[in-house]
Design a protein around this motif. Sequence first.
Motif, short mmCIF file in Angstrom:
data_model
loop_
_atom_site.label_atom_id
_atom_site.label_comp_id
_atom_site.label_asym_id
_atom_site.label_seq_id
_atom_site.Cartn_x
_atom_site.Cartn_y
_atom_site.Cartn_z
N UNK A 729 0.82 -1.21 0.00
CA UNK A 729 0.00 0.00 0.00
C UNK A 729 0.86 1.27 0.00
N UNK A 730 1.92 1.24 0.81
CA UNK A 730 2.82 2.39 0.86
C UNK A 730 3.49 2.61 -0.50
N UNK A 731 3.92 1.53 -1.13
CA UNK A 731 4.52 1.61 -2.46
C UNK A 731 3.54 2.20 -3.46
N UNK A 732 2.30 1.77 -3.37
CA UNK A 732 1.28 2.20 -4.32
C UNK A 732 1.00 3.69 -4.22
N UNK A 733 0.99 4.23 -2.99
CA UNK A 733 0.53 5.60 -2.80
C UNK A 733 1.65 6.63 -2.70
N UNK A 734 2.78 6.24 -2.17
CA UNK A 734 3.85 7.21 -1.99
C UNK A 734 4.89 7.16 -3.09
N UNK A 737 1.91 6.68 -7.26
CA UNK A 737 0.89 7.71 -7.34
C UNK A 737 1.49 9.11 -7.44
N UNK A 738 2.52 9.38 -6.63
CA UNK A 738 3.12 10.72 -6.59
C UNK A 738 3.73 11.12 -7.92
N UNK A 840 3.00 12.19 -19.35
CA UNK A 840 3.25 10.95 -20.09
C UNK A 840 4.47 10.22 -19.54
N UNK A 841 5.54 10.97 -19.30
CA UNK A 841 6.76 10.35 -18.76
C UNK A 841 6.54 9.85 -17.33
N UNK A 842 5.76 10.61 -16.54
CA UNK A 842 5.47 10.18 -15.17
C UNK A 842 4.68 8.88 -15.14
N UNK A 843 3.72 8.76 -16.06
CA UNK A 843 2.91 7.54 -16.12
C UNK A 843 3.77 6.35 -16.55
N UNK A 844 4.57 6.56 -17.59
CA UNK A 844 5.47 5.49 -18.03
C UNK A 844 6.47 5.13 -16.94
N UNK A 845 6.96 6.15 -16.23
CA UNK A 845 7.92 5.90 -15.16
C UNK A 845 7.29 5.10 -14.03
N UNK A 846 6.04 5.40 -13.67
CA UNK A 846 5.36 4.66 -12.61
C UNK A 846 5.23 3.19 -12.98
N UNK A 847 4.84 2.92 -14.22
CA UNK A 847 4.71 1.53 -14.66
C UNK A 847 6.08 0.86 -14.76
#
Length: 905
Positions: A729-734, A737-738, A840-847
Amino acid sequence: MIDSDSQRQWHCLPLTEATARLNSSEDGLSTTEAARRLASYGTNALPVPQLPGFWRLFLRQFVSPLIYVLLAATVVSLGVGELIDAIFIGLVLLLNALIGALQEYHAQRSAEALRNLLVSQTRVLRDGEIVELATGQLVPGDLVLLSSGDRVPADLRLLEARGLEVDESFLTGESLPVNKDSQAICEPDTPVAERCNQCFAGSLVTAGRARGLVVGTGLNTEMGRLSLSLESADLVRPPLFQRIERFSKRLTVALLITVALLAMIELARGTPVLVIFMTAVALAVSAIPEGLPMALTIVLSVSMRRMVKRHVIVRKLVAVESLGSCTVIAADKTGTLTLNQLVAREVAFFDGRGFHVTGGGTEPIGDCLPLEGEVQPGDAERLARLSRVAALCNEAELRQLEGGQWHGSGDAVDQALLVLAHKNHQAPGQLLDRYPLQAQIHYEPALGFAATLHRDDGRQLVCVKGALEKLLPMCSHMAGADGDIPLDRKLALARMQELAGRGARVLAMAEGSWHNRHSFAADNLENLCLLGLVAMFDPLRDSAPDAIAQCRVAGINVCMLTGDHPHTALSIARELDLAGKGETAVTGMQLADAEARGGQAVDALTGGTRVYARVSPEQKLTIVRSLQRQGEFVAVTGDGVNDAPALKAAHVGVAMGRRGTDVAKESADLLLTDDNFASVVSGVEEGRIAYQNIRKTVFFLVSTGAAEIVLFLLASAFALPLPLTPVQLLWLNLVTNSLQSIGLALEPGEGDEMQKPPRSPRESLFNPSMVRRVVVSGVVMGGLSFFCFSWLLRQGWEIETARNSVLLLMVLFENVQVFNSRSESRSIFRQPLFNNPVLLLGTLAAQAIHILAMYSPLMQSVLGVSPVSLAHWGALLSVALLQLATMQLLLLFSKRRDHENSMKE
């Protein structure tokens, strides 16, 4: 050698001695000497409070109740031997602190850059010439010129004061302006509040003019000794932030109750206490939008920088968002809708004759050509007399520089009159030698005219310029072709109205002899000769008509306010398409009459009016309050000291950065660096974009948190194991998500911001549309995640493997939801994919980060994740895309419902 000024009692010294002690002169300091003193004394500024360094900002990020909970979770993990969990939580805390510190550090640097843009200017005599300098460049011995509306730039010993009144309330506590007397000599023990021959840095000139000798700069001023600092004014939290914080607190309370209920259910089911504690912590972190304040700061900071590029400086952060809400803009005409570059185009006499003036700008190149036929002797004499008044009754300067270029300073009207005088071979310097100045009545808006008294051999010559209505009561005769004739008021007014009807700003000129035994004052001017009229034109700014058209499309009413004659005002308004042929202007006199009858009469007058003429700066406040009573959200522009009440009373005050007085600038929320109305409209557009981005960011953060709460509530209700571990959960949100929320804060406009009506100022951030979208998103994402988790368990998958899939699914949901958040009214398929590369880069980076974690042995053990096949990843993506389809259907439903409602209305 100059004695130290820190202990000098300048109020005790005669003028000559004070000037001698500072080695100054009537021509001021030389540029060379000023530079030497600047190196010796330092800049005229108080020390800027030292800003905290990066590491101090970094440590400050840990001062938060939420961080305390996470730190407690780290300690508990260490205490029970869960080293990996403790390390992971610690790394997440460090990452969060690093991001927050970098943002604060960047905000500080932006504030410093803003402070540099707000450098005040002051008029100083250097080398015998009047120049404008930054106040920080002043040194002891400089001669400073002050006028109504200026802020005193340093401690001064007054050398000359004419009707000078100064507001020193910040220093002495005295609420009323103080009258100053340059000739007075005070006793040594005279307190600061009673030193009538001095002005002190930071005080405001409310009336009159003065010339003063700088006797103290920087820390050697009274302000410096009191260590006053304006920085504390920025500590007040903007209303928008306060609303968000109140929402966050309420949400926190509700979620803590929810988490407590979940904890009790899990405890009753026999779940280990440590797991319950860690899950409760993680859920609290996921549900509380702790990244929201940082995201808001980013949104508003980005908007501030965008506004600076569009010539708008933001003094109060919340004004970024507030400007986008305005429904009415009350704008000055001169300099805002026009260029403020007045040019005298015509000299008109009252018998129909006159001259056309060629040339333009500040260069006195051109001629005065007769409107009809040849120049008559009587016309030439009248033109010479009028030009003499234009040159003598004048406070501007026009001089030729070394390169041959001409430079003008002072009021635009006075500069235009000096150019006219030069074209008629009436040089002001030579005229003043011939007619020495003895007394002067300075122009003030409430007065409506200016006058000077000169010695002329055996008589005293009076020169007056101003509005024709103001001069007519002073005049008994008028200049004719063959000599002075009795005054014909109707003829004079008709000639003026004919010029004003062509959009000219009309100024009347008069002269006479002074025989009055009383003092030279406004009430004592009489028996003058009305010489003629000067028609001046101030061209419209090229961008003004288009900007007003944009406002009309955006549902914003524009009102034009001017001190010009109604005919002139209406002519300009028609050029701007602000008024039609049948519309009339409301005058200051009509406003005054309506005020006498009460607020309802004023509201009836302003309700359908867009052009105000002959209004005083004080009447702006009347107009603003009237519009506010009618439910309007008002932005007002101003530049004078008398505009300050209206700027403060307006929802958004906009001051002119170039010609605005210090009082106006400090009363405003925004400053225009180019004094251009089109920049106000650009600010409105940026304000609307900022508000949209705030809503987008809030929706993304709250909806993803709601999905996790729904997921856990369903798992608890159906007695299933916890679908995600605390660390997941911490990984997912901090982490994941950020990265994406920052991209939403940088969203460009959707392109139709100025094609929508203004939003209601009373509209809540969480309006029904926002609540509906959050609920639908949370239920769909949380429900599908629960369905996936329960289905995998029924298929015999181990809990860790099922959690691995759910975690990946939630990351994919975030990737999809961030694009759903880009617009509330436009389909995702109509949004350009590449116009926000950061998102776009943030989304790709999150994945990408999550996929790397799935293949990293260290992160596999920390997060409990493992690689999945491409087919499995594709299947989860298909499930995540159902969220996209759901939001598109909700958008279609909302549009259809809005259309049906509009049809019913």
